[in-house]
Design a protein around this motif. Structure first.
Motif, PDB file in Angstrom:
ATOM      1  N   ARG A 148      60.910  27.520  45.450  1.00 13.86           N
ATOM      2  CA  ARG A 148      61.234  28.848  45.992  1.00 13.86           C
ATOM      3  C   ARG A 148      62.350  28.767  47.029  1.00 13.86           C
ATOM      4  NH1 ARG A 148      61.115  31.416  50.261  1.00 13.86           N
ATOM      5  NH2 ARG A 148      60.134  29.675  51.361  1.00 13.86           N
ATOM      6  N   ALA A 149      62.200  27.867  47.994  1.00 13.16           N
ATOM      7  CA  ALA A 149      63.189  27.764  49.059  1.00 13.16           C
ATOM      8  C   ALA A 149      64.566  27.370  48.521  1.00 13.16           C
ATOM      9  CB  ALA A 149      62.716  26.751  50.105  1.00 13.16           C
ATOM     10  N   ILE A 181      51.237  23.660  45.544  1.00 16.43           N
ATOM     11  CA  ILE A 181      51.721  24.484  46.660  1.00 16.43           C
ATOM     12  C   ILE A 181      52.994  23.892  47.247  1.00 16.43           C
ATOM     13  CG2 ILE A 181      51.201  25.186  49.038  1.00 16.43           C
ATOM     14  CD1 ILE A 181      48.287  25.547  48.180  1.00 16.43           C
ATOM     15  N   GLN A 182      53.022  22.582  47.473  1.00 14.30           N
ATOM     16  CA  GLN A 182      54.224  21.933  48.002  1.00 14.30           C
ATOM     17  C   GLN A 182      55.396  22.078  47.040  1.00 14.30           C
ATOM     18  OE1 GLN A 182      52.420  18.054  48.306  1.00 14.30           O
ATOM     19  NE2 GLN A 182      52.263  18.167  50.547  1.00 14.30           N
ATOM     20  N   PHE A 183      55.126  21.852  45.778  1.00 18.52           N
ATOM     21  CA  PHE A 183      56.166  21.931  44.760  1.00 18.52           C
ATOM     22  C   PHE A 183      56.723  23.346  44.651  1.00 18.52           C
ATOM     23  CE2 PHE A 183      56.947  22.015  39.948  1.00 18.52           C
ATOM     24  CZ  PHE A 183      58.222  21.480  40.057  1.00 18.52           C
ATOM     25  N   ALA A 184      55.839  24.341  44.602  1.00 18.75           N
ATOM     26  CA  ALA A 184      56.281  25.731  44.481  1.00 18.75           C
ATOM     27  C   ALA A 184      57.112  26.154  45.677  1.00 18.75           C
ATOM     28  CB  ALA A 184      55.074  26.654  44.320  1.00 18.75           C
ATOM     29  N   LEU A 208      49.748  30.721  40.675  1.00 21.12           N
ATOM     30  CA  LEU A 208      49.915  29.294  40.422  1.00 21.12           C
ATOM     31  C   LEU A 208      48.797  28.707  39.573  1.00 21.12           C
ATOM     32  CD1 LEU A 208      51.084  27.672  43.791  1.00 21.12           C
ATOM     33  CD2 LEU A 208      52.384  27.873  41.665  1.00 21.12           C
ATOM     34  N   GLN A 209      47.585  29.228  39.714  1.00 21.66           N
ATOM     35  CA  GLN A 209      46.444  28.661  39.000  1.00 21.66           C
ATOM     36  C   GLN A 209      46.266  29.200  37.585  1.00 21.66           C
ATOM     37  OE1 GLN A 209      43.443  29.102  42.437  1.00 21.66           O
ATOM     38  NE2 GLN A 209      42.695  27.319  41.319  1.00 21.66           N
ATOM     39  N   VAL A 269      59.378  28.838  38.406  1.00 18.96           N
ATOM     40  CA  VAL A 269      60.361  29.927  38.373  1.00 18.96           C
ATOM     41  C   VAL A 269      59.797  31.149  37.654  1.00 18.96           C
ATOM     42  CG1 VAL A 269      62.580  30.626  37.386  1.00 18.96           C
ATOM     43  CG2 VAL A 269      62.382  28.441  38.577  1.00 18.96           C
ATOM     44  N   HIS A 270      59.187  30.936  36.493  1.00 16.33           N
ATOM     45  CA  HIS A 270      58.632  32.067  35.745  1.00 16.33           C
ATOM     46  C   HIS A 270      57.565  32.772  36.576  1.00 16.33           C
ATOM     47  CE1 HIS A 270      56.403  34.291  32.662  1.00 16.33           C
ATOM     48  NE2 HIS A 270      57.469  34.179  31.885  1.00 16.33           N
TER      49      HIS A 270
END
Length: 212
Positions: free
Chosen positions: A132-133, A125-128, A168-169, A159-160
């Protein structure tokens, strides 16, 4: 008004061939990776980009410098484009990480989105959110243009998913080869996929990432 982004995974490193988790560890390209970077540069020589951005890690910097030089660009190096921080897994092979940290590896392998890896590692979640930002900021800065971004396999996994709505899962069902071309677009509100994993310019390219 669409903004197009061409995202390139860095060329091959010795740790890629060993299936060793690099994360924020600063590993340079190997000889094959340098050749891939130049092949990618040649394939993009006729493209017009408004700007180039890259992770600040050596393997991405080397790839970006080869491409940007051919495209007459000066890349901006941004640590927000780095690979996911894999914490205690960094420098281990996938098999070593599984054997040494079986419980943590199971949560990593099953893509537990809230699980933050120890020793400074990021959760999915942190990485995504970081990815994104960062991409939205770059796309907004160059609205209506075309931008080159050189980054890492984990970033391209996110990105994909951003461009296709994949959760994400969900297990990965798309390729992320070294030095391939991946095109997405931003309309100011949402991402869309143009093309993915273009590698006609490459004679051989690894995708050693786990299909998780």
């Amino acid at each position: 008004m669409l903004t197009r982004l061409c995202l390139v995974r860095h060329g091959e490193t010795a740790w890629n061939t060993e299936r060793r988790l690099q994360g924020h560890t600063d590993i340079p390209l190997n000889a094959h990776g340098i050749a891939q970077a130049h092949a990618t540069a040649a394939s993009l020589a006729t493209e017009r980009f408004d700007a180039a951005y890259s992770s600040d890690l050596a393997r991405a910097r080397q790839t970006a410098e080869a491409i940007a030089g051919r495209c007459l660009l000066t890349p901006t190096f941004d640590d927000r484009l780095r690979e996911r921080h894999y914490g205690a897994f960094q420098s281990l092979t996938y098999d070593e990480a599984r054997a040494r940290f079986p419980d943590a590896y199971h949560r990593f392998e099953t893509r537990d989105p809230g699980f933050a890896l120890s020793e400074g590692g990021e959760s999915l979640i942190q990485f995504a959110e970081r990815v994104r930002a960062t991409l939205e900021a770059i796309a907004s800065r160059h609205r209506g243009g075309s931008v080159l971004i050189v980054t890492h396999g984990g970033v391209l996994d996110i990105v994909h998913r951003l461009a296709t709505g994949m959760h994400l899962q969900a297990p990965r069902n798309f390729g992320i080869p070294n030095a391939a071309l991946n095109w997405i677009a931003w309309d100011g509100a949402a991402w869309s996929l143009i093309s993915w994993a273009e590698q006609r310019h490459l004679d051989q390219s690894l995708d050693e990432l786990p299909n998780t």
